[in-house]
Design a protein around this motif. Sequence first.
Motif, PDB file in Angstrom:
ATOM      1  N   SER A 395       0.718  -1.260   0.004  1.00 49.20           N
ATOM      2  CA  SER A 395      -0.077  -0.185  -0.032  1.00 49.20           C
ATOM      3  C   SER A 395       0.879   1.383  -0.031  1.00 49.20           C
ATOM      4  CB  SER A 395      -1.019   0.025   1.248  1.00 49.20           C
ATOM      5  OG  SER A 395      -1.842  -1.139   1.184  1.00 49.20           O
ATOM      6  N   ALA A 396       1.921   1.235   0.828  1.00 48.59           N
ATOM      7  CA  ALA A 396       2.982   2.504   0.812  1.00 48.59           C
ATOM      8  C   ALA A 396       3.492   2.767  -0.351  1.00 48.59           C
ATOM      9  CB  ALA A 396       3.763   2.217   1.925  1.00 48.59           C
ATOM     10  N   GLU A 397       3.989   1.496  -1.116  1.00 51.72           N
ATOM     11  CA  GLU A 397       4.610   1.620  -2.496  1.00 51.72           C
ATOM     12  C   GLU A 397       3.521   2.167  -3.474  1.00 51.72           C
ATOM     13  OE1 GLU A 397       5.448  -2.440  -3.356  1.00 51.72           O
ATOM     14  OE2 GLU A 397       7.810  -2.262  -2.562  1.00 51.72           O
ATOM     15  N   SER A 398       2.292   1.785  -3.310  1.00 50.01           N
ATOM     16  CA  SER A 398       1.320   2.247  -4.289  1.00 50.01           C
ATOM     17  C   SER A 398       1.209   4.001  -4.099  1.00 50.01           C
ATOM     18  CB  SER A 398       0.130   1.667  -4.266  1.00 50.01           C
ATOM     19  OG  SER A 398      -0.835   2.454  -4.842  1.00 50.01           O
ATOM     20  N   MET A 399       1.170   4.398  -2.985  1.00 51.05           N
ATOM     21  CA  MET A 399       1.041   5.820  -2.420  1.00 51.05           C
ATOM     22  C   MET A 399       2.242   6.374  -2.894  1.00 51.05           C
ATOM     23  SD  MET A 399      -1.202   7.750  -0.747  1.00 51.05           S
ATOM     24  CE  MET A 399      -2.019   6.817   0.664  1.00 51.05           C
ATOM     25  N   MET A 400       3.223   5.971  -2.612  1.00 47.68           N
ATOM     26  CA  MET A 400       4.661   6.689  -3.270  1.00 47.68           C
ATOM     27  C   MET A 400       4.618   6.788  -4.619  1.00 47.68           C
ATOM     28  SD  MET A 400       5.772   7.674  -0.158  1.00 47.68           S
ATOM     29  CE  MET A 400       5.022   7.090   1.289  1.00 47.68           C
ATOM     30  N   ARG A 401       4.446   5.955  -5.329  1.00 49.24           N
ATOM     31  CA  ARG A 401       4.190   6.025  -6.692  1.00 49.24           C
ATOM     32  C   ARG A 401       3.194   6.959  -7.149  1.00 49.24           C
ATOM     33  NH1 ARG A 401       4.653   0.107  -7.077  1.00 49.24           N
ATOM     34  NH2 ARG A 401       2.381   0.071  -7.174  1.00 49.24           N
ATOM     35  N   SER A 402       2.184   7.118  -6.367  1.00 50.40           N
ATOM     36  CA  SER A 402       1.188   8.110  -7.078  1.00 50.40           C
ATOM     37  C   SER A 402       1.520   9.729  -6.827  1.00 50.40           C
ATOM     38  CB  SER A 402      -0.102   7.813  -6.143  1.00 50.40           C
ATOM     39  OG  SER A 402      -0.016   8.263  -4.837  1.00 50.40           O
ATOM     40  N   LEU A 403       2.761   9.731  -5.879  1.00 54.31           N
ATOM     41  CA  LEU A 403       3.209  11.183  -5.634  1.00 54.31           C
ATOM     42  C   LEU A 403       4.455  11.478  -6.309  1.00 54.31           C
ATOM     43  CD1 LEU A 403       2.851  11.091  -1.470  1.00 54.31           C
ATOM     44  CD2 LEU A 403       1.559  12.194  -3.150  1.00 54.31           C
ATOM     45  N   GLU A 404       4.906  10.554  -7.207  1.00 57.49           N
ATOM     46  CA  GLU A 404       6.094  10.893  -7.736  1.00 57.49           C
ATOM     47  C   GLU A 404       5.972  11.991  -8.742  1.00 57.49           C
ATOM     48  OE1 GLU A 404       7.263   6.861  -9.624  1.00 57.49           O
ATOM     49  OE2 GLU A 404       8.114   6.360  -7.772  1.00 57.49           O
ATOM     50  N   GLU A 405       4.795  12.171  -9.277  1.00 58.88           N
ATOM     51  CA  GLU A 405       4.670  13.194 -10.491  1.00 58.88           C
ATOM     52  C   GLU A 405       4.067  14.599 -10.026  1.00 58.88           C
ATOM     53  OE1 GLU A 405       5.693  12.732 -13.421  1.00 58.88           O
ATOM     54  OE2 GLU A 405       6.289  10.873 -12.846  1.00 58.88           O
ATOM     55  N   VAL A 406       4.201  14.462  -8.479  1.00 62.73           N
ATOM     56  CA  VAL A 406       3.652  15.793  -7.779  1.00 62.73           C
ATOM     57  C   VAL A 406       4.701  16.752  -7.332  1.00 62.73           C
ATOM     58  CG1 VAL A 406       2.149  16.673  -5.970  1.00 62.73           C
ATOM     59  CG2 VAL A 406       1.516  14.595  -7.079  1.00 62.73           C
ATOM     60  N   ASP A 407       4.702  17.832  -7.755  1.00 59.93           N
ATOM     61  CA  ASP A 407       5.789  18.697  -7.206  1.00 59.93           C
ATOM     62  C   ASP A 407       5.828  19.113  -5.678  1.00 59.93           C
ATOM     63  OD1 ASP A 407       8.033  20.509  -7.193  1.00 59.93           O
ATOM     64  OD2 ASP A 407       6.945  22.354  -7.879  1.00 59.93           O
ATOM     65  N   LEU A 408       6.638  18.553  -5.001  1.00 60.66           N
ATOM     66  CA  LEU A 408       6.647  18.617  -3.677  1.00 60.66           C
ATOM     67  C   LEU A 408       7.808  18.971  -2.914  1.00 60.66           C
ATOM     68  CD1 LEU A 408       4.463  15.334  -2.467  1.00 60.66           C
ATOM     69  CD2 LEU A 408       3.758  17.740  -2.529  1.00 60.66           C
ATOM     70  N   HIS A 409       7.902  19.741  -1.773  1.00 60.95           N
ATOM     71  CA  HIS A 409       9.195  19.904  -0.816  1.00 60.95           C
ATOM     72  C   HIS A 409       9.547  18.676  -0.016  1.00 60.95           C
ATOM     73  CE1 HIS A 409       9.155  24.461  -1.975  1.00 60.95           C
ATOM     74  NE2 HIS A 409       9.450  23.905  -3.128  1.00 60.95           N
ATOM     75  N   ALA A 410       8.218  18.321   0.641  1.00 61.10           N
ATOM     76  CA  ALA A 410       8.452  17.202   1.796  1.00 61.10           C
ATOM     77  C   ALA A 410       7.162  16.717   1.807  1.00 61.10           C
ATOM     78  CB  ALA A 410       8.967  18.109   3.037  1.00 61.10           C
ATOM     79  N   ILE A 411       7.250  15.122   2.241  1.00 58.42           N
ATOM     80  CA  ILE A 411       6.585  14.191   2.569  1.00 58.42           C
ATOM     81  C   ILE A 411       6.476  13.912   3.832  1.00 58.42           C
ATOM     82  CG2 ILE A 411       5.155  12.311   1.635  1.00 58.42           C
ATOM     83  CD1 ILE A 411       6.591  12.352  -0.841  1.00 58.42           C
ATOM     84  N   CYS A 412       5.534  13.881   4.851  1.00 56.51           N
ATOM     85  CA  CYS A 412       5.644  13.365   6.193  1.00 56.51           C
ATOM     86  C   CYS A 412       4.513  12.005   6.230  1.00 56.51           C
ATOM     87  CB  CYS A 412       5.136  14.386   7.019  1.00 56.51           C
ATOM     88  SG  CYS A 412       6.216  15.767   7.331  1.00 56.51           S
ATOM     89  N   ILE A 413       5.083  11.271   7.099  1.00 58.52           N
ATOM     90  CA  ILE A 413       4.152  10.200   7.360  1.00 58.52           C
ATOM     91  C   ILE A 413       3.997   9.682   8.621  1.00 58.52           C
ATOM     92  CG2 ILE A 413       6.018   8.309   6.949  1.00 58.52           C
ATOM     93  CD1 ILE A 413       3.742   6.659   5.691  1.00 58.52           C
ATOM     94  N   ASP A 414       2.759   9.840   9.486  1.00 55.46           N
ATOM     95  CA  ASP A 414       2.631   9.302  10.786  1.00 55.46           C
ATOM     96  C   ASP A 414       2.766   7.772  11.048  1.00 55.46           C
ATOM     97  OD1 ASP A 414       2.812  12.034  11.215  1.00 55.46           O
ATOM     98  OD2 ASP A 414       0.883  12.363  11.786  1.00 55.46           O
TER      99      ASP A 414
END
Length: 489
Positions: A395-414
Amino acid sequence: MEAYLYLEAHIKAIEPVTDFTYRWCTAMGMHRDEAAQFTLAVDELLTDMILFAYPEDVGYVEIWYRYSLPQLEIIIQESGEPFDPENYRYSPDKVLAEGDFTGAGLELVRKLTDHFLFLNRGRDGKEFRLAKQLSEKDYSDIQQYIDGIPSEAEEENFSYTLMPVTKEDAEDIAKLIYRSYDYSYSKEDLYFPKQNEMAIEHGKKFGTIVRTTQGRPVGYFTVIKASDSLIGEVGEAVVSPPHRKRGLMKRMMNELINMSKKRGIMGLYGLALTVHTISQKVNQAFGFHSTALLVAITRGSKHKEFITDNSQPKSILVDFLPLNKNWNPSVFLPDRYHSFLQKQYRQFQVPLDIREASDYWPGNPGKTEMQLSFTYKNKTAKIVVSNIGDRFISSAESMMRSLEEVDLHAICIDIPLENSPNNEAVEWLHRNRFIFGGLMPMIHKEKDYLRLQKILVPINFDLIQVHSETAEELKNFISEEYHALPQEY
């Protein structure tokens, strides 16, 4: 007020959904013309989804409506046929030359929203996120108001009264912020009386306002309530310059702590920009302890009272004050951060029950549950894992792939510390460039979490200023882990 819709992907569903969307937007404070535009974007996206996502089978669509000042967000999910938006790019040249309107619908949605994201969630389907910033059109008279009243220096009687904030104070608060900071204050929604009025009326925040004998507002301080836990953030603090160094900030903070206890708030967070150590000192003076340092988490400040280097996104020091005497954490501490987390807990002198994986007998680990949110203006994403199930890694792999094309400075995970062993999840995240962020007590459902962060821009830690020894240790710990990663910028 948030809302959720679950409906069959049928053309007859569009009209009631759009009607509800418009009414929800206006109820949340959006002006009618902007609500109509936002609703049109939902209508366009939902129509395309119903027509093309399920060409043969019966399908379903889920819609979440989220309200978070100063922004409204609508999330639409479906599990129909795979879709690649890159193959549907709108081209005005093709329209003129060939009459080809491919991608016109998605282009319209982009034009009608402030932020539009597509996330491919793999087996979890597709997700579209539409966000619109609330705007204000009736606060242009603030300067005229300021010019038409006596200056504070002319008021000789500096006797003060502290009163609970009400929605009727919203306009005075906007004027107080303007008199104190012009338009440089970081919480932009405070300049918009309607937005602040809505937040107070809906119970998103509570606080205190200080007035002089003449009724002039000269101080304001609030607690912003969390949406998923009985905690709050002390923020939106201001004292008018002529009235500073008179103990008003201390009086307001004491009042907020008392108000929080009476409302059953279990703990307070203080988020202090690392370019502004004064806020850190105030938090420390009231018994707050530093638990996390979130790097590259907010955009550069334009605060007129201190000049900052805007060469990198700003970081925030997280301080925590427990208010519940019955806070007795029972936690699983991952091997990688076991010692450091223990040290952080010792600051609070609370009984700590450290559990071992052998103590946990789940029977069935259950489904992995995680929720994704964005702070668009800061280019950051946050993932909250409420349950570490047997499919966490996939599930985390799928979530991270979905964020690859988004221009972000940081990702936090709780990551939860209380409900299940988390060592395997933490190690997988570390292999994927997540590093320590800090301890987040009672942050979700009154449970303690470990926050990890993935920093996606180069950071100079010398520009991050912290005040206390504990905060310095935290900064050094994170800096060492950050610099140990192979840099890929």
